[in-house]
Design a protein around this motif. Sequence first.
Motif, short mmCIF file in Angstrom:
data_model
loop_
_atom_site.label_atom_id
_atom_site.label_comp_id
_atom_site.label_asym_id
_atom_site.label_seq_id
_atom_site.Cartn_x
_atom_site.Cartn_y
_atom_site.Cartn_z
N LYS A 355 96.85 55.49 63.00
CA LYS A 355 97.31 56.25 64.17
C LYS A 355 98.43 57.19 63.80
O LYS A 355 98.50 58.30 64.29
N SER A 356 99.32 56.74 62.90
CA SER A 356 100.45 57.59 62.56
C SER A 356 99.98 58.85 61.84
O SER A 356 100.68 59.84 61.78
N TYR A 357 98.79 58.82 61.29
CA TYR A 357 98.24 60.03 60.66
C TYR A 357 97.17 60.66 61.56
O TYR A 357 96.43 61.54 61.12
N ASN A 358 97.07 60.11 62.79
CA ASN A 358 96.07 60.64 63.72
C ASN A 358 94.65 60.52 63.17
O ASN A 358 93.84 61.44 63.28
N MET A 359 94.38 59.41 62.51
CA MET A 359 93.06 59.24 61.89
C MET A 359 92.26 58.15 62.59
O MET A 359 92.81 57.22 63.14
N ALA A 360 90.95 58.30 62.55
CA ALA A 360 90.08 57.30 63.13
C ALA A 360 89.74 56.27 62.05
O ALA A 360 90.04 56.47 60.87
N PHE A 361 89.09 55.17 62.46
CA PHE A 361 88.86 54.11 61.49
C PHE A 361 88.02 54.56 60.31
O PHE A 361 88.25 54.14 59.18
N TYR A 362 87.05 55.42 60.56
CA TYR A 362 86.19 55.81 59.44
C TYR A 362 86.92 56.70 58.42
O TYR A 362 86.40 56.98 57.36
N ASP A 363 88.16 57.12 58.74
CA ASP A 363 88.96 57.87 57.76
C ASP A 363 89.72 56.91 56.83
O ASP A 363 90.35 57.35 55.86
N ASN A 364 89.69 55.63 57.16
CA ASN A 364 90.48 54.66 56.42
C ASN A 364 90.11 54.61 54.94
O ASN A 364 88.95 54.56 54.57
N LYS A 365 91.17 54.61 54.07
CA LYS A 365 90.91 54.60 52.62
C LYS A 365 91.28 53.25 51.98
O LYS A 365 91.01 53.03 50.82
N LEU A 366 91.91 52.38 52.75
CA LEU A 366 92.29 51.08 52.18
C LEU A 366 91.04 50.20 52.09
O LEU A 366 90.26 50.11 53.03
N SER A 367 90.87 49.55 50.94
CA SER A 367 89.68 48.72 50.80
C SER A 367 89.91 47.38 51.51
O SER A 367 91.03 46.90 51.60
N PRO A 368 88.83 46.78 52.01
CA PRO A 368 88.98 45.47 52.67
C PRO A 368 89.50 44.43 51.69
O PRO A 368 90.26 43.54 52.07
N GLU A 369 89.16 44.56 50.38
CA GLU A 369 89.64 43.60 49.38
C GLU A 369 91.17 43.62 49.32
O GLU A 369 91.80 42.58 49.26
N ASN A 370 91.73 44.83 49.33
CA ASN A 370 93.18 44.91 49.21
C ASN A 370 93.91 44.39 50.45
O ASN A 370 94.95 43.76 50.33
N LEU A 371 93.33 44.62 51.63
CA LEU A 371 93.96 44.03 52.82
C LEU A 371 93.83 42.51 52.76
O LEU A 371 94.78 41.78 53.02
N GLY A 372 92.65 42.04 52.35
CA GLY A 372 92.41 40.60 52.25
C GLY A 372 93.39 39.95 51.27
O GLY A 372 93.95 38.89 51.56
N LYS A 373 93.63 40.63 50.13
CA LYS A 373 94.55 40.08 49.14
C LYS A 373 95.97 39.98 49.69
O LYS A 373 96.68 39.01 49.45
N LEU A 374 96.36 41.02 50.45
CA LEU A 374 97.70 41.02 51.01
C LEU A 374 97.88 39.83 51.97
O LEU A 374 98.88 39.11 51.90
N VAL A 375 96.89 39.64 52.81
CA VAL A 375 96.97 38.53 53.77
C VAL A 375 97.00 37.19 53.02
O VAL A 375 97.74 36.28 53.38
#
Length: 475
Positions: A355-375
């Motif tokens: 949202k802070s970049y005014n982007m929609a979800f399909y613009d997302n560049k973070l991989s699910p693996e990296n979010l999963g690893k962070l969690v």
Amino acid sequence: MEYEPVIGLEVHARINSETKLFCRCSNNIFNEKPNSHVCGICMGFPGMLPATNEQAVKKGAKTGLALSCTVNEFSKFDRKSYFYPDLPSGFQTSQYDKPIAEHGKLNITLSDGSVKEIGVTRLHLENDAGKLTHTSGGTLVDYNRSGTPLMEIVSEPDIRSVEEASLYVRQLQKIVRYVNTSDANMEKGQMRFDINVSLRPKGQEKFGTRSETKNLNSFRSLEKALEYEIKRQTELLESGGTVVQETRGWDDDKEVTVSQRGKEEAADYRYFPEPDIPPIIVTKEEIEQLRSELPELPGVKAKRYQEELGLSVIDANNIAADVEMADFFEKATKVSGSPKKTANWLLSELIGQLKSYNMAFYDNKLSPENLGKLVKLIEEGVISNKIAKDIFKEVYQGNLDPEKVVEEKGLKVMSDTGELEKVCQQVIDRNPAIVADFKGGKEKAIGGLVGQVMGATKGSANPKMVNEILRKLLS
Ligand code: ADP
Ligand code: MG
Ligand code: ZN
């Protein structure tokens, strides 16, 4: 008197087939040179024979199934006659009495978490017209859009508020994207709405007279136009006037609806069966084949997220509503092992960044693996929640492996108890007043000490562990 709005919506969604509905011209026309994707068929030349696009018909039928409609084994096209410069043939090829699909429904989840069912009257196929551009030098016409396939999805007058209407069209957009039958991108003109609005006194069964406002091309204008029409009709009725049945247009600059013409009836269009196109026959087997190709739909998915993964109703619906977000969530959860925490991070931190970049979800560049690893790093106590938040922006922007970031920056939680005890003792020695407060019974005072330890360790200590050590040292 108090009035209740009654709303029915007609949604036009461009089917994402490769070619147009009755010819082989490309259906990918966005930003293309005007009149570069046209032929005699889609420009309505006399004597040209159309041929129905099977892929487009199947996508229409599939959408019908996704909306719990009956797909008709027999349906046909009809000519809807009217004259307009963007319609060179003088008629639109649509479906009148035998649509491809009918009698469906769509569930929406209201803000209080309750589910409401909106009836879908019918889904029919039709071709779109060209596009006029009015300039100071005259009017230009581009026929690239002419003949592109639309599905018109007509709702029952079951909608009772702007909120419900807004949820309905958003859900519909999600569904056509889910089943991949329309990209439904409003900036590209792939989805438009007509709104039918009437009012009736609260408690009255019978519907009032409706107006129809055509061609709204964004969620915002849909909402604004509904608000305007409800207000206009309320004021009209309250001042003793009557609503006339008519077709209105939306002025996006002035944010008002304006009367365009009296309501036209079916007879005005001189509907008659299209003589050049054979009826559409879909066999039971073909219908079952299409049904078997349907993905798990948002409602079913949301239910599974609640029942099997323990997500809240709101989180489950939010994630399941967007097929890409749902895929992302499932992949990230496989890595993290914690669905609830993954949902939290996805919906608050990741969506926050987007949202802070005014982007929609399909613009997302973070991989699910990296979010999963962070969690996972948080769940295993390797880093604190605070550290995770601190590094998130960096991880997000570079799609970095959080394990590496934590390693390189030395951000691991201080798990060496001896080291931590030393810091805790120092903080106790430096703060006799707080210590006295705590010992005197002020439970909350310990928070001040924990805060100082966290500060001294630059947030890398586990606050729970700090709390325990401090209590032990003070007892
Ligand atoms: P038309 O072909 O003239 O547009 P339809 O009967 O197909 O008419 O209805 C179009 C839309 O109007 C549908 O979505 C329907 O639910 C809605 N509608 C019908 N009657 C009313 C009413 N009294 N108030 C609000 N919406 C209505
Ligand atoms: Mg209509
Ligand atoms: Zn063509």
